[in-house]
Design a protein around this motif. Structure first.
Motif, PDB file in Angstrom:
ATOM      1  N   SER B  17      29.166 -11.619  -1.913  1.00 55.84           N
ATOM      2  CA  SER B  17      29.513 -13.042  -1.954  1.00 55.84           C
ATOM      3  C   SER B  17      28.270 -13.921  -1.948  1.00 55.84           C
ATOM      4  O   SER B  17      28.203 -14.904  -2.686  1.00 55.84           O
ATOM      5  N   VAL B  18      27.289 -13.567  -1.123  1.00 56.96           N
ATOM      6  CA  VAL B  18      26.066 -14.382  -1.104  1.00 56.96           C
ATOM      7  C   VAL B  18      25.389 -14.307  -2.472  1.00 56.96           C
ATOM      8  O   VAL B  18      24.862 -15.299  -2.968  1.00 56.96           O
ATOM      9  N   LEU B  19      25.446 -13.129  -3.092  1.00 52.32           N
ATOM     10  CA  LEU B  19      24.780 -12.982  -4.384  1.00 52.32           C
ATOM     11  C   LEU B  19      25.493 -13.745  -5.504  1.00 52.32           C
ATOM     12  O   LEU B  19      24.896 -13.964  -6.554  1.00 52.32           O
ATOM     13  N   THR B  20      26.746 -14.158  -5.284  1.00 50.59           N
ATOM     14  CA  THR B  20      27.389 -14.991  -6.314  1.00 50.59           C
ATOM     15  C   THR B  20      26.686 -16.345  -6.397  1.00 50.59           C
ATOM     16  O   THR B  20      26.773 -17.034  -7.405  1.00 50.59           O
ATOM     17  N   GLU B  21      25.982 -16.723  -5.349  1.00 52.57           N
ATOM     18  CA  GLU B  21      25.222 -17.985  -5.357  1.00 52.57           C
ATOM     19  C   GLU B  21      23.937 -17.856  -6.175  1.00 52.57           C
ATOM     20  O   GLU B  21      23.240 -18.833  -6.392  1.00 52.57           O
ATOM     21  N   GLY B  22      23.596 -16.622  -6.537  1.00 52.94           N
ATOM     22  CA  GLY B  22      22.353 -16.383  -7.271  1.00 52.94           C
ATOM     23  C   GLY B  22      21.604 -15.237  -6.636  1.00 52.94           C
ATOM     24  O   GLY B  22      21.956 -14.795  -5.545  1.00 52.94           O
ATOM     25  N   GLU B  23      20.547 -14.760  -7.334  1.00 53.10           N
ATOM     26  CA  GLU B  23      19.823 -13.591  -6.815  1.00 53.10           C
ATOM     27  C   GLU B  23      19.140 -13.908  -5.483  1.00 53.10           C
ATOM     28  O   GLU B  23      18.884 -15.078  -5.162  1.00 53.10           O
ATOM     29  N   SER B  24      18.897 -12.848  -4.721  1.00 49.73           N
ATOM     30  CA  SER B  24      18.290 -13.046  -3.412  1.00 49.73           C
ATOM     31  C   SER B  24      17.593 -11.767  -2.971  1.00 49.73           C
ATOM     32  O   SER B  24      17.701 -10.732  -3.636  1.00 49.73           O
ATOM     33  N   TYR B  25      16.866 -11.832  -1.860  1.00 51.07           N
ATOM     34  CA  TYR B  25      16.193 -10.648  -1.324  1.00 51.07           C
ATOM     35  C   TYR B  25      16.602 -10.452   0.132  1.00 51.07           C
ATOM     36  O   TYR B  25      17.216 -11.333   0.746  1.00 51.07           O
ATOM     37  N   GLY B  26      16.271  -9.289   0.661  1.00 46.67           N
ATOM     38  CA  GLY B  26      16.763  -8.887   1.983  1.00 46.67           C
ATOM     39  C   GLY B  26      16.586  -9.923   3.061  1.00 46.67           C
ATOM     40  O   GLY B  26      17.542 -10.287   3.761  1.00 46.67           O
ATOM     41  N   TYR B  27      15.376 -10.424   3.183  1.00 45.06           N
ATOM     42  CA  TYR B  27      15.079 -11.370   4.253  1.00 45.06           C
ATOM     43  C   TYR B  27      15.960 -12.614   4.138  1.00 45.06           C
ATOM     44  O   TYR B  27      16.535 -13.092   5.113  1.00 45.06           O
ATOM     45  N   GLU B  28      16.091 -13.094   2.893  1.00 44.46           N
ATOM     46  CA  GLU B  28      16.872 -14.306   2.660  1.00 44.46           C
ATOM     47  C   GLU B  28      18.354 -14.068   2.929  1.00 44.46           C
ATOM     48  O   GLU B  28      19.047 -14.939   3.470  1.00 44.46           O
ATOM     49  N   LEU B  29      18.827 -12.867   2.561  1.00 43.57           N
ATOM     50  CA  LEU B  29      20.238 -12.538   2.794  1.00 43.57           C
ATOM     51  C   LEU B  29      20.560 -12.603   4.284  1.00 43.57           C
ATOM     52  O   LEU B  29      21.591 -13.159   4.694  1.00 43.57           O
ATOM     53  N   ILE B  30      19.663 -12.046   5.091  1.00 40.51           N
ATOM     54  CA  ILE B  30      19.886 -12.048   6.535  1.00 40.51           C
ATOM     55  C   ILE B  30      19.928 -13.486   7.066  1.00 40.51           C
ATOM     56  O   ILE B  30      20.820 -13.864   7.822  1.00 40.51           O
ATOM     57  N   GLN B  31      18.973 -14.295   6.602  1.00 39.46           N
ATOM     58  CA  GLN B  31      18.911 -15.696   7.036  1.00 39.46           C
ATOM     59  C   GLN B  31      20.170 -16.454   6.642  1.00 39.46           C
ATOM     60  O   GLN B  31      20.747 -17.198   7.437  1.00 39.46           O
ATOM     61  N   ARG B  32      20.567 -16.238   5.390  1.00 41.19           N
ATOM     62  CA  ARG B  32      21.719 -16.982   4.847  1.00 41.19           C
ATOM     63  C   ARG B  32      22.986 -16.647   5.627  1.00 41.19           C
ATOM     64  O   ARG B  32      23.763 -17.538   5.974  1.00 41.19           O
ATOM     65  N   VAL B  33      23.197 -15.381   5.904  1.00 38.17           N
ATOM     66  CA  VAL B  33      24.408 -14.960   6.607  1.00 38.17           C
ATOM     67  C   VAL B  33      24.379 -15.454   8.056  1.00 38.17           C
ATOM     68  O   VAL B  33      25.406 -15.868   8.600  1.00 38.17           O
ATOM     69  N   ARG B  34      23.181 -15.442   8.646  1.00 41.94           N
ATOM     70  CA  ARG B  34      23.064 -15.944  10.025  1.00 41.94           C
ATOM     71  C   ARG B  34      23.450 -17.418  10.069  1.00 41.94           C
ATOM     72  O   ARG B  34      24.225 -17.859  10.913  1.00 41.94           O
ATOM     73  N   GLU B  35      22.919 -18.145   9.092  1.00 38.51           N
ATOM     74  CA  GLU B  35      23.149 -19.588   9.034  1.00 38.51           C
ATOM     75  C   GLU B  35      24.634 -19.900   8.791  1.00 38.51           C
ATOM     76  O   GLU B  35      25.235 -20.718   9.499  1.00 38.51           O
ATOM     77  N   LEU B  36      25.244 -19.205   7.822  1.00 36.85           N
ATOM     78  CA  LEU B  36      26.646 -19.466   7.494  1.00 36.85           C
ATOM     79  C   LEU B  36      27.577 -19.107   8.648  1.00 36.85           C
ATOM     80  O   LEU B  36      28.609 -19.747   8.845  1.00 36.85           O
ATOM     81  N   SER B  37      27.218 -18.063   9.396  1.00 30.98           N
ATOM     82  CA  SER B  37      28.105 -17.608  10.465  1.00 30.98           C
ATOM     83  C   SER B  37      27.801 -18.319  11.780  1.00 30.98           C
ATOM     84  O   SER B  37      28.375 -17.984  12.814  1.00 30.98           O
ATOM     85  N   GLY B  38      26.882 -19.257  11.735  1.00 36.14           N
ATOM     86  CA  GLY B  38      26.495 -19.947  12.958  1.00 36.14           C
ATOM     87  C   GLY B  38      25.881 -18.992  13.972  1.00 36.14           C
ATOM     88  O   GLY B  38      26.045 -19.154  15.177  1.00 36.14           O
ATOM     89  N   GLY B  39      25.180 -17.993  13.460  1.00 37.30           N
ATOM     90  CA  GLY B  39      24.480 -17.061  14.352  1.00 37.30           C
ATOM     91  C   GLY B  39      25.367 -15.940  14.868  1.00 37.30           C
ATOM     92  O   GLY B  39      24.920 -15.102  15.653  1.00 37.30           O
ATOM     93  N   LYS B  40      26.634 -15.908  14.428  1.00 35.09           N
ATOM     94  CA  LYS B  40      27.538 -14.863  14.951  1.00 35.09           C
ATOM     95  C   LYS B  40      27.323 -13.535  14.250  1.00 35.09           C
ATOM     96  O   LYS B  40      27.610 -12.490  14.803  1.00 35.09           O
ATOM     97  N   ILE B  41      26.864 -13.615  13.001  1.00 37.40           N
ATOM     98  CA  ILE B  41      26.585 -12.367  12.284  1.00 37.40           C
ATOM     99  C   ILE B  41      25.079 -12.214  12.150  1.00 37.40           C
ATOM    100  O   ILE B  41      24.413 -12.945  11.415  1.00 37.40           O
ATOM    101  N   GLU B  42      24.560 -11.253  12.916  1.00 40.49           N
ATOM    102  CA  GLU B  42      23.112 -11.053  12.974  1.00 40.49           C
ATOM    103  C   GLU B  42      22.807  -9.673  12.428  1.00 40.49           C
ATOM    104  O   GLU B  42      22.956  -8.672  13.119  1.00 40.49           O
TER     105      GLU B  42
END
Lengths: 259, 112
Positions: B17-42
């Protein structure tokens, strides 16, 4: 000052990377990816005001220990992990052969010399040797068996010490050496094994010859020679497999350096 | 924090799902998911990268090494056709669970 710290950081990262690289679970590309990740993480922490050193230690701790990372990566790279295990098993097997040969060579030569000194070998005849077990076990047979047991125990103890106590040190050293010059190292091992294998039998032959022992000497001698030949073949076969695995291992770890 | 089982089940659909927003790399994926989940998914690196490599091997995503702006080389992941198809399937299933749970919790809020 700033140059000093940034140099230090690169070195720290290199050490961290080499530490991870010890595990077969990572190929060079994985290490590159993880290194970039670590550097990203460090940059962010530095931007928040941490020093390079603090940023490195926090970022490295967050990434997890090399053991936990390797365990996770190993789940997807099972083949590499198994190849590596087989490789180290073969190395261990050859090491065992080497150590055992040295001990055996020493043991059989000294026991023969001792027995002949006591004159125990003179009375031995082929019938004695073939005497029905265990009624007519001649003293030399008992003595040799005892020496062989000692040899076995000694080499087991030595190997135990080498692998269990010092395994990490020698394993790491050997791994690094192998990664740099695989042919030289395996060539040297081959020579060493050949040398030791002959050491194992040659003293026995020499003692037999010197004593002019009359117990089917010719047979014992040809047996000894065939032993040498077989062990050379066996060693060569094992070494070829080991070299193949080592090269495979090297290929997966040779790295496209990240700038 | 999510349970181990839920992390294992949700990583692939989240990455896709994050990649539907465009290409990304590991570090960014972790940051993005943390941000979207309000820190609940780490996510941890040790968990994410092996999953990314597995997804790459399965053809759900495609990877490419490229130099980023700061001269650092990065491995970028991009969604593939098979990944989109897999995501559509995942979406159906997760929505099915989601709608069922929401309905149940709406009528019996005291359960929670």
């Amino acid at each position: 000052m700033e140059n000093e710290t940034s140099f230090d950081l690169n070195q720290q990262i290199q050490v961290w990377r080499e530490n991870l690289g010890q595990s077969p679970a990572f190929c060079g590309e994985n290490l590159d990816e993880l290194e970039t990740h670590l550097r990203d993480s460090i940059s962010l922490l530095e931007a928040r005001g941490l020093s390079a050193e603090e940023a490195f230690s926090v970022a490295a701790r967050r990434m997890g220990t090399s053991g936990s990372l390797a365990a996770e990566f190993g789940k997807v790279h099972r083949q590499a992990v198994w190849m590596d295990r087989i490789f180290w098993m073969l190395v261990g097997l050859q090491l065992w052969g080497l150590v055992h040969s040295v001990f055996q060579g020493l043991g059989s030569a000294t026991s023969m010399a001792a027995l002949s000194r006591w004159g125990a070998l003179k009375n031995v005849s082929p019938e004695h040797e073939a005497g029905p077990f265990p009624y007519f076990l001649p003293i030399p047979v008992l003595a040799f068996t005892f020496v062989q047991l000692l040899v076995l125990a000694g080499s087991l103890a030595f190997i135990w010490w080498l692998i269990i106590r010092k395994g990490e040190f020698w394993g790491g050293y050997f791994g690094r050496l192998l990664a740099k010059r695989v042919h030289l190292v395996t060539g040297l091992i081959f020579l060493a094994i050949l040398l030791v294998k002959s050491l194992q039998v040659v003293p026995r032959l020499l003692v037999l010859k010197a004593l002019k022992v009359n117990i089917g000497t010719a047979m014992t001698m040809s047996q000894s020679y065939s032993e040498v030949l077989i062990s050379i073949l066996q060693t060569a076969a094992l070494l070829i497999i080991t070299i193949m695995l080592a090269r495979k291992r090297m290929k997966s770890q040779s790295q496209v350096r990240v700038a | 924090m999510l349970s181990k089982e839920l992390v294992a089940a949700s990583t692939v659909p989240l990455v896709l799902s994050v990649l539907t927003e465009g290409e990304s790399y590991g570090y960014e994926l972790i940051q993005r998911v943390r941000e979207l989940s309000g820190g609940k998914i780490e996510w941890t690196e040790g968990m994410l990268y092996p999953v990314l490599h597995w997804m790459e091997r399965e053809g759900l995503i495609e990877a490419e090494w490229r130099e980023a702006g700061n001269g650092r080389k990065r491995k970028y992941y991009r969604l593939q056709h098979a990944g989109r198809k897999a995501l559509a399937k995942e979406q159906q299933q997760w929505l099915a669970v989601h709608t069922t749970l929401t309905q149940l919790w709406k009528t019996k809020p005291h359960l929670i």
